[in-house]
Design a protein around this motif. Structure first.
Motif, PDB file in Angstrom:
ATOM      1  N   HIS A   1       0.735  -1.044  -0.392  1.00 14.67           N
ATOM      2  CA  HIS A   1       0.022   0.401   0.360  1.00 14.67           C
ATOM      3  C   HIS A   1       1.045   1.656   0.025  1.00 14.67           C
ATOM      4  O   HIS A   1       1.814   1.104   0.782  1.00 14.67           O
ATOM      5  N   GLY A   2       0.575   1.715  -0.767  1.00 15.21           N
ATOM      6  CA  GLY A   2       1.981   3.317  -1.362  1.00 15.21           C
ATOM      7  C   GLY A   2       2.074   3.327  -1.591  1.00 15.21           C
ATOM      8  O   GLY A   2       3.308   4.112  -1.974  1.00 15.21           O
ATOM      9  N   LEU A   3       2.734   1.943  -2.366  1.00 16.51           N
ATOM     10  CA  LEU A   3       4.624   2.161  -3.194  1.00 16.51           C
ATOM     11  C   LEU A   3       3.664   1.619  -5.043  1.00 16.51           C
ATOM     12  O   LEU A   3       2.548   1.127  -4.689  1.00 16.51           O
ATOM     13  N   SER A   4       4.641   1.731  -5.883  1.00 20.91           N
ATOM     14  CA  SER A   4       4.098   1.602  -7.137  1.00 20.91           C
ATOM     15  C   SER A   4       4.676  -0.527  -6.926  1.00 20.91           C
ATOM     16  O   SER A   4       5.227  -0.502  -6.252  1.00 20.91           O
TER      17      SER A   4
ATOM     18  N   ARG B   1       3.615  -1.216   7.845  1.00 22.88           N
ATOM     19  CA  ARG B   1       2.179  -0.860   8.123  1.00 22.88           C
ATOM     20  C   ARG B   1       2.280  -0.796   9.777  1.00 22.88           C
ATOM     21  O   ARG B   1       1.364   0.576  10.578  1.00 22.88           O
TER      22      ARG B   1
ATOM     23  N   ARG C   1       3.568   3.505  10.392  1.00 26.51           N
ATOM     24  CA  ARG C   1       2.196   4.206  10.031  1.00 26.51           C
ATOM     25  C   ARG C   1       1.650   4.052  10.723  1.00 26.51           C
ATOM     26  O   ARG C   1       0.825   5.090  11.734  1.00 26.51           O
TER      27      ARG C   1
ATOM     28  N   GLU D   1      12.322   6.056  -3.734  1.00 29.77           N
ATOM     29  CA  GLU D   1      10.229   5.162  -3.784  1.00 29.77           C
ATOM     30  C   GLU D   1       9.723   5.338  -1.529  1.00 29.77           C
ATOM     31  O   GLU D   1       8.920   5.845  -1.126  1.00 29.77           O
TER      32      GLU D   1
ATOM     33  N   ALA E   1       8.384   7.700   1.686  1.00 26.36           N
ATOM     34  CA  ALA E   1       7.524   6.921   2.142  1.00 26.36           C
ATOM     35  C   ALA E   1       7.757   7.063   3.880  1.00 26.36           C
ATOM     36  O   ALA E   1       6.849   7.193   4.653  1.00 26.36           O
TER      37      ALA E   1
END
Length: 153
Positions: free
Chosen positions: A29-32, A61, A64, A114, A118
């Motif tokens: 989630h949130g990454l390419s 996760r 975050r 990347e 994050a």
């Protein structure tokens, strides 16, 4: 003498030792997709106990969730009840950050950038929501924050 067909010969061969059953890469989630695949490869090839397939996604996760805890109060990292096993070790947000640091170290440049962006945003929030530990020992900066139940004052 009769010859065996090539397909029959291949069927009798043992499986290639280089191929092994690995879980399919999961999009983080949130990454390419590119970065998620690079992370999957690093986890699969690392061979370390705490960097198994899926560990980076779980650590991201957990980190975050900790830094986005509702409210404006101070947060205190808590030690894991069972730090020896990889799953329970992530209960300690500092260990989750250790896993992310190890992943960042092993990733190729584009994926590292990347994931680094994050993690940098989460690091900023971690610094804002935690307090420095005045008597902390050596180690990464995220370990030098006041933890729950610590005798730092």
């Amino acid at each position: 003498m009769a010859r065996s067909r090539p397909g029959a010969l291949r069927a009798n061969q043992s499986p290639d030792p280089r191929t092994r059953e690995t879980p399919q890469p999961v999009r983080i989630h949130g990454l390419s997709a590119h970065t998620s695949l690079a992370i999957h490869r690093v986890e699969d090839e690392s061979g370390t106990y705490f960097l198994s397939p899926g560990a980076t996604a779980s650590a991201l996760r957990r980190y975050r969730k900790f830094v986005t805890t509702p409210g404006r109060g101070t947060l205190y990292p808590r030690a894991s009840a069972c730090p020896a096993c990889p799953g329970c070790g992530l209960d300690d947000v500092r260990h989750a950050r250790d896993v992310l640091a190890e992943t960042l170290r092993l990733l190729p440049p584009r994926a590292r950038a990347e994931l680094g962006r994050a993690v940098a945003e989460l690091d900023r929030r971690y610094l804002l929501r935690t307090l420095p530990a005045p008597r902390s020992g050596p180690g990464p900066w995220w370990h030098r924050r006041l933890a729950e139940g610590a005798e730092g004052w």
